[in-house]
Design a protein around this motif. Structure first.
Motif, PDB file in Angstrom:
ATOM      1  N   GLU B 410       0.829  -1.189   0.000  1.00  0.00           N
ATOM      2  CA  GLU B 410       0.000   0.000   0.000  1.00  0.00           C
ATOM      3  C   GLU B 410       0.882   1.266   0.000  1.00  0.00           C
ATOM      4  O   GLU B 410       0.583   2.257  -0.667  1.00  0.00           O
ATOM      5  CB  GLU B 410      -0.855  -0.050   1.276  1.00  0.00           C
ATOM      6  CG  GLU B 410      -2.117   0.751   1.261  1.00  0.00           C
ATOM      7  CD  GLU B 410      -3.110   0.340   0.194  1.00  0.00           C
ATOM      8  OE1 GLU B 410      -3.063  -0.802  -0.278  1.00  0.00           O
ATOM      9  OE2 GLU B 410      -3.922   1.207  -0.174  1.00  0.00           O
ATOM     10  N   ARG B 414       0.523   4.119  -2.747  1.00  0.00           N
ATOM     11  CA  ARG B 414       0.088   5.482  -2.409  1.00  0.00           C
ATOM     12  C   ARG B 414       1.198   6.496  -2.572  1.00  0.00           C
ATOM     13  O   ARG B 414       0.950   7.651  -2.910  1.00  0.00           O
ATOM     14  CB  ARG B 414      -0.406   5.529  -0.962  1.00  0.00           C
ATOM     15  CG  ARG B 414      -1.675   4.747  -0.756  1.00  0.00           C
ATOM     16  CD  ARG B 414      -2.182   4.995   0.643  1.00  0.00           C
ATOM     17  NE  ARG B 414      -3.323   4.145   0.918  1.00  0.00           N
ATOM     18  CZ  ARG B 414      -4.315   4.487   1.728  1.00  0.00           C
ATOM     19  NH1 ARG B 414      -4.283   5.649   2.342  1.00  0.00           N
ATOM     20  NH2 ARG B 414      -5.310   3.667   1.942  1.00  0.00           N
ATOM     21  N   ASP B 417       1.535   8.201  -5.939  1.00  0.00           N
ATOM     22  CA  ASP B 417       0.447   9.044  -6.427  1.00  0.00           C
ATOM     23  C   ASP B 417       0.934  10.487  -6.614  1.00  0.00           C
ATOM     24  O   ASP B 417       1.568  11.061  -5.734  1.00  0.00           O
ATOM     25  CB  ASP B 417      -0.696   8.995  -5.391  1.00  0.00           C
ATOM     26  CG  ASP B 417      -1.926   9.739  -5.870  1.00  0.00           C
ATOM     27  OD1 ASP B 417      -1.886  10.262  -7.000  1.00  0.00           O
ATOM     28  OD2 ASP B 417      -2.905   9.800  -5.109  1.00  0.00           O
ATOM     29  N   ARG B 420      -0.021  12.962  -3.949  1.00  0.00           N
ATOM     30  CA  ARG B 420       0.318  12.541  -2.587  1.00  0.00           C
ATOM     31  C   ARG B 420       0.603  13.741  -1.678  1.00  0.00           C
ATOM     32  O   ARG B 420       1.235  14.708  -2.084  1.00  0.00           O
ATOM     33  CB  ARG B 420       1.560  11.653  -2.661  1.00  0.00           C
ATOM     34  CG  ARG B 420       2.069  11.184  -1.332  1.00  0.00           C
ATOM     35  CD  ARG B 420       3.491  10.705  -1.459  1.00  0.00           C
ATOM     36  NE  ARG B 420       4.426  11.804  -1.603  1.00  0.00           N
ATOM     37  CZ  ARG B 420       5.433  11.823  -2.453  1.00  0.00           C
ATOM     38  NH1 ARG B 420       5.645  10.816  -3.271  1.00  0.00           N
ATOM     39  NH2 ARG B 420       6.250  12.852  -2.481  1.00  0.00           N
TER      40      ARG B 420
END
Lengths: 336, 529
Positions: B410, B414, B417, B420
């Motif tokens: 994860e 993430r 991104d 983020r």
């Protein structure tokens, strides 16, 4: 008896469905994605990610995946590991004998020491021996397995050098698996010293894995015995002038054994849980370590298949325990 | 003595020598940290699998010199690159023998067919082995081989030509990587009815040949008697799979193994005081960094990033997190890599100046997130601790930090991104010793939303990196990469934290072992007393 067996077997079906549901959905509820974990820091491009999703079949809706999974189980296929690309069933049966061998040794160790300790504590209720046994059992029960294992390794393998640190047999030997049980395979191999080496490698893991069941069995035996020793028929047996050994060993113990056997049966689950840590410490190539690794890697097929197999085994053992009651106590057999 | 008697006596001595030889056989035991996923390196990305396969069982066309990032001839004796940088011709070594084992007896030497088969399997969906064992060739894909290799040509039995779709200077370094290990086409042909065996029982040309694997327990190899570079000094190589670092240490101390990887940092001091253990140390080819999200204000301002960099006490991090086994990093590539720019000056730790610089940019009461990885890596042994130090350092300049963390998969997802929130702690270990493997992968526009965690897309930087990739002149490339590092430092998309030192405890009986800068474990050339 046959009806009892059939009824118990019938009960296994819903349990089985429950296990498939929980193992399938729980691993998916955990955050994390097997493909991203495989790629690591390197990452994968969105296109490649999509390709891999399709290849693993994870692009379909979850319920379709579940139905596929059930369909495959019914056809005897538990899937293929995402990591090693090997069939889950094959991996399970390669590793399972090592876990069974260790668990059997541990439960034998626990029963052989736990039963007499519990009986002695009951007979000597309130005496120093009773307190000693119960305190030791409490300590054993609360022992963190990982710490206990390392402590034994440092003391017996590191400082005293009495036992090997880890593994199943000395690296001098190369034993081709026949049964998968090292004690048997080492004898079959005919190599001098192999069996002794296998035994010496089993000692510490057996003690570590057997510690908690030993404590539980000792405590349970004591309390079951205490209950029975106050019964009228035991007093009668004593009054008849039977030897102490006969009173305790035959009249009391046989009746006290029922709850103890239940506990021993329930320890199978505890053993599998304990095997996870014990196998990790002692580099024991069993299914405990295999399952943990697959959870960390989100290797869904291995987690699902492995859990299913373990659940099946626990159910079968419990069935055998249920049937064993009847053999020990004819009353149960008749009422059923 | 009659001739007969002499002959018989000779035969008896010979027989005695033959049968007693196992007693003198040299066995090297390596306590490895995990189980290989299979024995075909191209299918996987983990170093554990490479140690058990590519690094000891196989060879590549070109190889890394033992213990260095220098590229030397392997199965190719020499190679030529065309003027336009698009044709690579390899002249193969003659007389190279594949392993002759209980499960396969080769009838011919290594030749061009084996090279073609190796890459065809990974790139050609029609190859009968392409989908065997899952058919995921992540390194082959991530090094962009499918689009890069236009065609492969067998010029003759000992000459292979790769035609590329564009000039690619790191090509030679890429071919030294594990995924490019050369397999036997003859072995593959012999297993068409049982293809799964191909990845489970390896046959290569390398210094050690596979004897057997007991899952999660032991892998056994014997020295390849006809190895082209000469038979290994040890006769038997054993991998004793030992996942727990404390137990590996106990095994090493008890003499049950000779070499162990990845010690607990806390055990190293005790290991150093053990007279039977030598702790070897070498700089790893890695970098640990804190990547700002350069697309989100105020981190889109290089001056803010520079100011924050000056607020981090990197020495304190090296002392506390790396237990001093690390070097302060100023460039995004490690100092052992060619083209490392020594002239670059690092940001000086100065909280007062940092505070003033932030104020000058109008940044006050800044609140930000710092992401801490949930796993231990050579480039960052304890990300949580590192994040806490950064948090305390930033507090001193008036920046409030919230530390966040996620499960590893994860976290990777993430953190890549583009939108983020916050700066991410991460790092990188080199694959092939080429600067492009750091600068190109981690900092160019192509990696935005992926491996470029700072989402930093700078046209000038991209142009330099692309130019360096297109030329095969090393001097020219060096100049370009040096220039890129200067630009990187000015723009500061990351706070470069540290390059770690790799500790490898070995028994004092081990001779001539070398730590591999890529983190691999090679046992050819190693001897035991």
């Amino acid at each position: 008896m046959l009806r009892l067996i059939l009824r118990k077997l019938g009960l296994l079906i819903p349990t089985f469905i429950g296990v498939t549901l929980t193992s399938f959905f729980f691993i998916r509820l955990l955050p994390g994605d097997p493909i991203l974990l495989l790629a690591g820091e390197r990452g994968v491009s969105p296109e490649r990610y999509q390709e891999l999703l399709v290849q693993f079949g994870y692009d379909k809706p979850v319920w379709v995946q579940y139905l596929d999974y059930i369909w495959n189980i019914l056809h005897g296929d538990l899937g293929t590991s995402i990591v090693t690309k090997q069939p889950v069933v094959k991996e399970f049966f390669t590793l399972f004998p090592a876990t069974i061998e260790l668990s059997l040794c541990a439960i034998i160790f626990a029963v052989v020491l736990g039963l007499p300790a519990g009986i002695l504590a009951a007979v000597k209720r309130g005496k120093t021996l009773d307190h000693t046994v119960m305190t030791t059992a409490l300590v054993g029960y609360s022992m963190p397995i990982f710490w206990w294992g390392l402590l034994l390794i440092i003391f017996f393998s590191g400082i005293l050098q009495w036992t090997p640190v880890s593994g199943r047999i000395s690296l001098m030997f190369w034993i081709e698996p026949v049964t998968g049980f090292m004690l048997i395979d080492s004898i079959l191999s005919g190599q001098e010293g192999a069996f002794t080496s296998a035994v010496s490698h089993l000692i510490l893991p057996t003690v570590v894995l057997g510690t908690i069941p030993l404590a539980v069995i000792a405590r349970q035996t004591r309390s079951a015995m205490l209950e029975v020793l106050d019964e009228d028929y035991v007093r009668t047996a004593r009054a008849k002038g039977l030897s102490r050994f006969r009173v305790v060993g035959i009249h009391a113990l046989r009746n006290a054994l029922i709850p103890v056997i239940t506990i021993i049966g329930l320890q199978i689950g505890v053993l599998f849980a304990g095997a996870i840590l014990t196998e990790s410490i002692f580099s024991w190539p069993g299914i405990g370590k295999w399952m943990v690794d697959s959870i960390f890697r989100r290797d869904y097929p291995v987690v699902q298949g492995g859990l299913l197999m373990i659940a099946a085994i626990i159910m079968i053992v419990n069935l055998i325990v249920d049937l064993a009651y009847g053999l020990i106590n004819p009353k149960i057999r008749h009422t059923e | 003595m009659s001739l007969n008697k002499t002959l018989m006596a000779g035969a008896a001595i010979a027989a005695l020598a033959l049968f007693s030889s196992p007693t003198f056989a040299k066995t090297l035991v390596y306590c490895s940290e995990g189980s290989p996923e299979s024995f075909t390196p191209s299918l996987h990305t983990s170093g554990t699998t490479f140690d058990a396969s590519s690094r000891n069982v196989y060879n590549r066309l070109v190889e890394f010199k033992r213990g260095s990032t220098e590229i030397v001839p392997g199965l190719a004796e020499r190679w030529e690159i065309s003027e336009d940088g698009k044709e690579y011709t390899f002249f193969l070594r003659k007389g190279v023998k594949f392993h002759s084992t209980s499960f396969f007896k080769p009838t011919r030497d290594f030749n061009a067919d084996d090279v073609i088969f190796t890459f065809d399997r990974q790139g050609n969906p029609e190859n009968p082995y392409h989908m065997v064992s899952g058919g995921t060739y992540e390194y082959f894909n991530s090094m962009q081989m499918p689009s890069l290799i236009e065609k492969m040509e067998k010029v003759d039995d000992y000459t292979v030509k790769f035609v590329l779709s564009r000039p690619e200077a790191p090509m030679i370094a890429n071919l030294a990587m594990d995924f490019a290990s050369i397999h036997s086409a003859e072995y593959a042909d012999s297993l068409l009815d049982n293809k799964n065996q191909f990845d489970q029982k390896p046959v290569g040309t390398g210094p050690f040949q596979f004897v057997g694997y007991q899952k999660d327990a032991i892998i056994r190899y014997s020295a390849h008697p006809d190895y082209w570079a000469g038979k290994a000094a040890i006769d038997t190589l054993v991998f004793a799979i030992t996942p727990d670092a404390s137990v590996r240490y106990q095994k090493l101390a008890a003499g049950e193994c000779h070499i162990m990887p990845y010690p607990n940092p806390a055990d190293v001091a005790a290991m150093k005081s053990d007279p039977n253990i030598t702790v070897m140390q070498q700089e790893g080819l890695n970098i640990g960094y804190l990547a700002y999200n350069t697309q989100m204000p105020p981190f889109d301002n290089p001056k803010v990033r520079k100011a924050l960099n000056a607020a981090i006490n990197k020495q304190a991090i090296v002392d506390a997190v790396f237990q001093s086994a690390g070097k302060l990093a100023k460039n995004p590539i490690p100092p052992t890599m060619w083209s490392y720019n020594k002239a670059v000056v690092d940001d000086v730790y100065d909280p007062e100046a940092a505070k003033a610089a932030l104020a000058a940019e109008g940044v006050t009461d800044l609140k930000m997130k710092v992401w801490a990885m949930p796993v231990q890596r050579p480039y960052n042994p304890n990300a949580r601790r590192m994040a806490e130090i950064v948090q305390a350092d930033f507090a001193k300049v008036g920046v409030e930090v919230e530390i966040v963390s996620y499960e590893w998969g994860e976290y990777l997802k993430r953190s890549s991104d583009v939108k983020r929130d916050g700066a991410v702690l991460l790092g990188w270990t080199g694959d092939n010793g080429d600067p492009d493997n750091f600068l190109g992968v981690l900092l160019t526009c192509d990696g935005v939303g992926g491996s470029n965690r700072s989402n930093w897309c700078n046209a000038e930087f991209d142009e330099i990196i692309l130019k360096a990739k297109m030329t095969s002149d090393v001097a020219e490339r060096t100049k370009l990469y040096e220039q890129a590092q200067v630009l990187f430092k000015e723009q500061a998309p990351w706070a470069t934290i540290a390059h770690s030192l790799v500790n490898e405890p070995v028994s004092v009986k081990v001779e001539n072992y070398k730590i591999d800068p890529f983190g691999g474990h090679y046992f050819y050339g190693v001897d035991i007393k």
